[in-house]
Each structure stands twice: as C-alpha cells, then as structure tokens.
Design a protein around this motif. Structure first.
Motif, PDB file in Angstrom:
ATOM      1  N   ARG A  52       0.830  -1.212   0.000  1.00 46.78           N
ATOM      2  CA  ARG A  52       0.000   0.000   0.000  1.00 46.78           C
ATOM      3  C   ARG A  52       0.862   1.259   0.000  1.00 46.78           C
ATOM      4  NH1 ARG A  52      -5.667  -0.957   1.047  1.00 46.78           N
ATOM      5  NH2 ARG A  52      -5.786   1.275   1.421  1.00 46.78           N
ATOM      6  N   ASN A  53       1.997   1.240   0.707  1.00 46.63           N
ATOM      7  CA  ASN A  53       2.907   2.387   0.664  1.00 46.63           C
ATOM      8  C   ASN A  53       3.484   2.565  -0.732  1.00 46.63           C
ATOM      9  OD1 ASN A  53       2.583   3.108   3.280  1.00 46.63           O
ATOM     10  ND2 ASN A  53       4.344   1.947   4.052  1.00 46.63           N
ATOM     11  N   ASP A  56       1.046   4.153  -2.977  1.00 44.01           N
ATOM     12  CA  ASP A  56       0.981   5.600  -2.779  1.00 44.01           C
ATOM     13  C   ASP A  56       2.063   6.301  -3.590  1.00 44.01           C
ATOM     14  OD1 ASP A  56      -1.215   5.828  -1.146  1.00 44.01           O
ATOM     15  OD2 ASP A  56      -0.076   5.430   0.693  1.00 44.01           O
ATOM     16  N   VAL A  75      -5.621   3.823  -3.931  1.00 42.52           N
ATOM     17  CA  VAL A  75      -5.113   2.526  -3.531  1.00 42.52           C
ATOM     18  C   VAL A  75      -6.276   1.724  -2.965  1.00 42.52           C
ATOM     19  CG1 VAL A  75      -3.481   1.336  -2.057  1.00 42.52           C
ATOM     20  CG2 VAL A  75      -2.910   3.585  -2.994  1.00 42.52           C
ATOM     21  N   GLY A  79      -3.495  -3.689  -2.456  1.00 36.96           N
ATOM     22  CA  GLY A  79      -2.472  -2.833  -3.044  1.00 36.96           C
ATOM     23  C   GLY A  79      -2.710  -2.549  -4.517  1.00 36.96           C
TER      24      GLY A  79
END
Length: 528
Positions: A52-53, A56, A75, A79
């Motif tokens: 997920r990071n 981003d 998102v 993911g």
RNA sequence: GCGCACGUAGCUCAGUGGAUAGAGCGCUGCCCUCCGAAGGCAGAGGUCGCAGGUUCGAAUCCCGCCGUGCGCGCCA
C-alpha cells in the motif's frame, strides 16, 4: 498509459525497466476505476516496503506525469491501484484509433516468415467437418499472423502418393467398370460421380484413373476452400518429392549426421535420442519406405525454402506423431522450437442429439459443402473457430440450421450494419475528425473506447497464443459495448461537437468490427 | 499398461497467479410515438471432477486419485 505505469513502477522499485508481471488491466467492477494495476504488489518485494505504501508512491508519480489526463488514483484492497482518466484522455485515445491506417496491425515483437500447413485433407474424398474446422482455424490464424506483421504462406500438402490413392484409383476403376468397389476401397457415391465425369473411364487403367481422380478431387477441395474464403498459396504434391532427388537427399542428410542405423533388414532413425519414445523405421525390410520417411523429406523441403517457422495443423489423431517428427526435424539440423505442430481436436457432428456418422469409408458423412449450403459460410466459419482448437466441440446441425438467426455471428454483423446505417443517416463526412474540445462523455462512450483500444493487445495475444477463437469473443464484446452506446447516446441531431465526436466513435467501432470479422474470415455486411 | 489432452451454470463453451468466476443458447418477466427489436433491461441457475501442496492470493502452477477422449505398427 501503460508506459507511464511501467515507468512509475520501475522508479519506485529502483529498477531500469518495469518489473515482470506488472499489468494494466480493465477491472470488471466499475467501482474499481477505468484501469487498474497490480504494480505495487509486484514491486513491493523489490522495494522492501508494504504494497500500500508502494502504491501511494506510484500514484504520486503518475499524478505528476499525466497531469489533468488523470482524474484520480486510489489505492485499494491488498495494493491495487485504481485509476480514473479524464474525458480529454478518452478523446485522445479515440483520436489515436482513428489516426492509424490499420489500427492494431504490426504488433508482432519480431516479424517472421511463417509457413502454415493445413488442412491437407487426403485427395481421396470431399472435405468433412474435421477438415472444415482445420481450415477455418488455419486460415484465421494466418490472417491474424499476417495482420500482426508476419509474412505468411498457406500450404496444402497433398497425399497423392502411396496406398490410399492407389485404393482410390482402384475404386474409380471398379465403378467405371460397373462392378463393386474392392473391400478396402472408397465406398461413397462421389466415387460414382467421378467415374462418370471422366470420359472413357472404362477403358483406362486404375493408375490413370488415380491421377485424374486426384486432380479432380483436389479441384473440388479447392473450390470448397474458396467457398469458405480460404485461399491456399502453395499446393504441395507428396509425389513430387519422389520425382527428383529430394527424397534421397533428405535421407542422406540424416545418414551423414549419424542418426540412421540398420537392424533386422530395416533402416531406422534414432529418434529416441531426440525426445521420442523409441526409434522409428524409415525403410521397411521389404524395401518400401514408410510414410514417416516421406514426411521427413517434406519438412526438409519446407525448411530449405527459408522460413523462420513451420506451423503444421494436424488432426487430433496425429498427436502421437509430434515427438517423432520433432525429433526428425532436429536430426535434419533444424531447431525444434521453430517447428510447431498444432493439434486440432475433434468436432462431433450431432443432429437432434444423435451422433452423425462421419466415416469416409462408408460414405455416410456430411461434407463441408453440405454445411455451407445449410447454414452459410459465415456461420460455419464463426462456429468452427469459436471454440479453442484444443477442445473437442459439438456442432449440432439442427441447432445451427434452425437457430441460425440467433447465431452470434449475426449479432456481430448486425452491430456493423447498424453502425453503417447510423453513419448514413448522420450524413456528415466520416473523415471529419474529432472536435477540438471534447464534450463531456457518457459512461457508455468511455466503455466503448476502452474496448476499442484493446484491439492491438488482442491481436498480439491472439497471434502469440495461436488462438483465433479469442477474436469471436472480442467481436461480441465490441458489439455489446456498441449496443450499450447506441441505447444511451444519440448520434444524429445532438449539438455539433457531440454529434461530431460520436460519429468519430462510430467510425472507429465500425472499422474495428470490420477488421475483426475479416480476420475471422466472416463478411461484414453494410445492410442485413 | 504407458503417453498426451480434457473435466467450469440445464446444454455448448470462454477465462493471461489477482478483487464478487463469465458469455451464448434454454428458462421467467419486462421494453418499439425513440438514429435498425437479428436489439435492450431484469431475474433464476456454480462445492470450477475429488483430495492434498506451493503463496499475500489458485479455475489457473505442482503431486495423487476418479471420469471422458485420443494415441501407442517394419499402416498412411
């Protein structure tokens, strides 16, 4: 779009090129945006961060790069990155479709010279449904390969030499003399017809009748293929291999390469060292060469004609032949990866749930000509190529006949005819181009555009997988997407920029549909 | 027995390691004062043959079993 995602993914992963497995796809669920990518999940292990990071990060880069073409990037789930694009982007995409001469062509990564051999029905009888499937598949495959950028030669290998054609000649001779055909001969009524069509047949030898009969049979098969929309480039005669030294030279090549040995008075090819189960006989102890030996000479001939790749389309009953032929091909010095036998599974012809007999020997079979008379060439080709070649399929004659107006082929053709009718009614030039300012689009317009721009990928995938049946599905999808657009959006009589945009969309849809149908060997009627 | 395919909705079949497995036909019910109703909309219908494994995730990849088809010749 794809490049933008790839580049962003590569950057986040700290790599030069986007990692393998990064895909841009059309979500089935509309809530998941116009496009979605799994890039973050693929890159996460490389970037040593949670998906997920990473997502981003990719989203931020995409927003930067695409500017106002991108409406949103969210998102979601584990993911996934769900992307929404602006109408300006859609306008650009449609302009791209309209701007290309042959949209979707030339997509093959490395163009090759390809020889495709099919359907090679024995010249001892008319084509039956199995040959029909082989021909429909083979020809559509050739059309797609060519459109994708390859150079293609369609070749028919005629087994006009050996036992089968001798029996064929003897059968004609028997009928010409008014007697019954031999026990191991051909029984069909067409034998009678051939005998009658040859002047002075009664006074000719079986061998003479064999040659004339084969000639007539090949002409009939050629006519049937023409009715199906199939044009063969090279008619190759098995007999011709024995009329000069090509056959002997091929065997000699194998001998010099050390792949041949003698045992029990027979001559063997050591195929077991090249992936086959056991060694195979080339020359029997009685001195006769086997069919396999001739087939090797044939493939050597094809190889020496300078193709990058040989594709053979065989019936299901030949799948046991693949290993030995690949081995022989390697023994000749060929790269087995460039020799590609494709197996066509059977067509079960049924009528009212009952299996229809297809035995050539008994003469009770439904010919391709019968089927074209029955349901038409368009429906026949669409039906036969609709299923993956590796699946045994049923074709119910009663169904194909009685419900032919519900055949999917008419659905796709209907959409094409309908677009044509709308464009006639619109009456403005179909090459007018799109308005400079893109009007606000209806979701059906966006959906149709998304579908149309899949076309090049569809061609590439169809060619790569040798799976023309995909195009029957794609054609139905385009037609369905167009029907939704037709329901939701009027073309004629709207504001100028709206009508102009929709005319452009119609032109693009018509051209993709026409191209898809053409690749399937099905006509694209302007009216029905 | 060995080898190669294939088992997905009532039927015929799609499905590229990704989110709630799809289409056509058939079935139920709707929609033509509206650019073509050969059309559209809605609905019912699934233990993806069975059982394990691989992993964030399996109809998809791997192993085994069951079922179906095809092939196993010094035939073509």
């Amino acid at each position: 779009m794809r490049e933008a995602v790839g580049a962003a993914a590569a950057e986040v992963a700290g790599a030069e090129a986007p990692p393998r497995g990064v895909a841009l796809e059309r979500p089935k669920n509309q809530a998941h945006g116009d496009f979605a990518t799994n890039a973050a999940m693929v890159c996460a292990p490389i970037a040593r961060d949670n998906p997920r990071n990473v997502a981003d990060g990719i989203a931020a880069k995409l927003a930067d790069e695409l500017g106002d073409l991108l409406t949103s990037a969210e998102v979601a789930g584990p993911g996934f990155l769900n992307l929404r694009l602006s109408d300006a982007w859609y306008g650009g995409a449609l302009g791209h479709v309209l701007g290309e001469d042959a949209f979707g062509s030339g997509v093959a990564p490395t163009p090759e010279r390809i020889n495709v051999e099919f359907p090679s029905a024995n010249p001892t009888g008319p084509m039956h449904i199995g040959h029909g499937r082989n021909a429909a598949y083979g020809d559509s495959l050739c059309r797609v390969l060519k459109y994708a950028g390859h150079e293609v030669s369609r070749e028919y290998y005629s087994n006009d030499f050996g036992t089968q054609v001798e029996r064929f000649g003897a059968s004609i001779a028997a009928r010409a003399a008014g007697s019954d055909v031999p026990e191991d001969g051909y029984q069909g009524e067409y034998i009678d017809a051939i005998a009658k069509s040859i002047p002075g047949a009664a006074g000719m030898t079986a061998e003479e009748l064999q040659h004339v009969g084969v000639e007539k049979m090949l002409a009939m098969i050629g006519e049937t293929l023409t009715r199906m929309g199939v044009e063969i480039d090279v008619w190759f005669s098995e007999r011709s291999l024995h009329q000069d030294d090509r056959f002997e030279r091929a065997i000699e090549t194998l001998r010099e390469a050390g792949h041949i040995y003698e045992h029990d008075d027979a001559v063997w090819l050591r195929t077991s060292e090249l992936g086959d189960d056991k060694d195979r006989v080339l020359r029997r102890s009685n001195g006769d060469y086997t069919y396999f030996a001739t087939d090797i000479a044939y493939h050597q001939d094809k190889r020496q004609r300078g193709f990058d790749r040989l594709i053979d389309i065989w019936g299901a009953d030949h799948h046991g032949y693949i290993q030995r032929m690949k081995a022989a091909y390697a023994a000749l010095g060929g790269d087995p990866d460039t020799f590609e036998p494709v197996i066509m599974q059977l067509v079960n012809l049924t009528e009212n749930g009952q299996r229809v007999q297809m035995s050539k020997r008994s003469g009770e079979f439904v010919t391709v000509d019968d089927l074209i008379d029955d349901i038409g060439a368009d429906a026949l080709r669409f039906f036969l190529v609709q299923r993956s070649h590796e699946t045994t399929m049923d074709l119910d004659l009663a169904l194909a006949r009685e419900q032919s107006d519900k055949n999917p082929v008419y659905y796709v053709q209907y959409a094409h005819a309908r677009i044509n009718s709308i464009l006639e009614k619109a009456g403005i030039g179909t090459d007018a181009g799109l308005p400079t300012a893109i009007p606000e689009l209806h979701e059906s317009e966006r959906a149709l555009i998304r579908r149309l721009i899949e076309f090049p990928d569809e061609i590439a995938e169809t060619a790569f997988r040798r799976s023309p049946h995909r195009l029957t599905i794609y054609g139905r999808e385009v037609a369905a997407e167009f029907s939704a657009f037709y329901r939701d959006c009027k073309v004629v009589g709207e504001a100028d920029d709206v009508t102009q945009f929709r005319v452009g969309l119609c032109v693009a849809a018509r051209s993709v549909l026409a191209q898809t149908l053409d690749l399937l060997g099905v006509s694209a009627p302007e009216r029905m």
